[in-house]
Write a protein that holds these residues in place. Sequence first.
Motif, PDB file in Angstrom:
ATOM      1  N   LEU A 101       0.810  -1.215   0.000  1.00 59.03           N
ATOM      2  CA  LEU A 101       0.000   0.000   0.000  1.00 59.03           C
ATOM      3  C   LEU A 101       0.847   1.269   0.000  1.00 59.03           C
ATOM      4  O   LEU A 101       0.333   2.358  -0.264  1.00 59.03           O
ATOM      5  N   TYR A 147      -4.803  -4.232   4.592  1.00 63.25           N
ATOM      6  CA  TYR A 147      -5.815  -5.013   3.893  1.00 63.25           C
ATOM      7  C   TYR A 147      -6.782  -5.736   4.830  1.00 63.25           C
ATOM      8  O   TYR A 147      -7.936  -5.903   4.508  1.00 63.25           O
ATOM      9  N   ARG A 148      -6.287  -6.220   5.957  1.00 58.88           N
ATOM     10  CA  ARG A 148      -7.145  -7.024   6.830  1.00 58.88           C
ATOM     11  C   ARG A 148      -7.144  -6.423   8.231  1.00 58.88           C
ATOM     12  O   ARG A 148      -6.451  -6.904   9.123  1.00 58.88           O
ATOM     13  N   GLU A 159     -13.324   1.614   4.695  1.00 59.28           N
ATOM     14  CA  GLU A 159     -12.765   1.080   3.446  1.00 59.28           C
ATOM     15  C   GLU A 159     -12.221   2.225   2.609  1.00 59.28           C
ATOM     16  O   GLU A 159     -12.889   3.235   2.401  1.00 59.28           O
ATOM     17  N   TRP A 185      -1.259 -13.752  -0.092  1.00 60.79           N
ATOM     18  CA  TRP A 185      -2.106 -12.586   0.174  1.00 60.79           C
ATOM     19  C   TRP A 185      -3.071 -12.840   1.324  1.00 60.79           C
ATOM     20  O   TRP A 185      -4.151 -12.277   1.376  1.00 60.79           O
ATOM     21  N   PRO A 227      -2.208  -7.232  -7.207  1.00 59.28           N
ATOM     22  CA  PRO A 227      -3.245  -6.196  -7.151  1.00 59.28           C
ATOM     23  C   PRO A 227      -3.377  -5.449  -8.487  1.00 59.28           C
ATOM     24  O   PRO A 227      -2.377  -5.040  -9.077  1.00 59.28           O
ATOM     25  N   TYR A 251     -10.029  -7.501  -2.986  1.00 61.76           N
ATOM     26  CA  TYR A 251      -8.961  -7.256  -2.018  1.00 61.76           C
ATOM     27  C   TYR A 251      -8.953  -5.790  -1.583  1.00 61.76           C
ATOM     28  O   TYR A 251      -8.040  -5.029  -1.907  1.00 61.76           O
ATOM     29  N   ALA A 253      -8.671  -2.344   0.659  1.00 59.02           N
ATOM     30  CA  ALA A 253      -7.764  -1.831   1.692  1.00 59.02           C
ATOM     31  C   ALA A 253      -8.525  -0.854   2.574  1.00 59.02           C
ATOM     32  O   ALA A 253      -9.478  -0.201   2.128  1.00 59.02           O
TER      33      ALA A 253
END
Length: 292
Positions: A101, A147-148, A159, A185, A227, A251, A253
């Motif tokens: 990111l 991401y998680r 988000e 991932w 990505p 996916y 972020a």
Amino acid sequence: MMDVTQARTFLAIVEGGNFVAASKRLFVTQSTVSARIKALEEQLGKPLFTRSKAGTALTPAGHQFYRFARSFVRVWEEARHQVAVPEAFDDTLAVGGQVSLWNRLLTRWVPVFQERRPRVALRCMSGMPQRLMREMSEGTLDLAILYRPEHRPGMAVEELIEDQLILVTAAPDRPLTESYIYCEWGTGFGEWHAAQFPELHNPGLAIDLGAIGVNLVINQKGAAYLPRRIVEPHLEEGLLTGIEDAPAFPYPAYAVWQEEFVDHGVMEDALATLRETAEASMRGELPPPYWA
């Protein structure tokens, strides 16, 4: 008198799930962790944890103390940040993000935020989701992009981008079974991938490099799930080709931030500029990466 080390140790046990995990996170022995918690429990006059074969759990008193421990550590970090604010700056914002990111997102956000808030010093770092969330819990970070995320007390989650992992190749003529590189991932992707591609469950090369993995895929003339936001410039240049009919994996972020950040105006500007940069990224309006 409770000190910040005891509070950090308590939080490390909560985050790690047991005393052993906390000792690894804090780089101290398990006996040191136990001694700190014992001293803390003596000061509070109540046990904070129950230990069994199933693991470590918070007592009712532990649940009550959790909120105060977070606040205590957070106040300490805020004080430390303010004391350490460089001359000519009014505040400091600590930002963390996963490596993927920073690439074509956060590196482009930094100058946008600095233009908006020239008197706020930035402290930036990268890390895995578990580390970033731990730093957030301890108050070391003010804002994290990952991401998680995990939903925790005192933190807001939003988000930021709706990215996808798509299957691309640097050698369209090579069979997928010969060129495929498995990119890590996360658990969700791994389970989905196993169901979608049982024949590719054990390739000869597996990597956990985040966005940097695109370099290896191109150089190795390989194929991988990467990505869309990262590979679009390479698709346009012809360095990579999308594999038609291959399913995509959602996916997204997220931005996670401290709800109690002292200067709400600074955090609002940080989030606003993040949203602007994320939207530009998803529209393909950011400059291409510096390397391929």
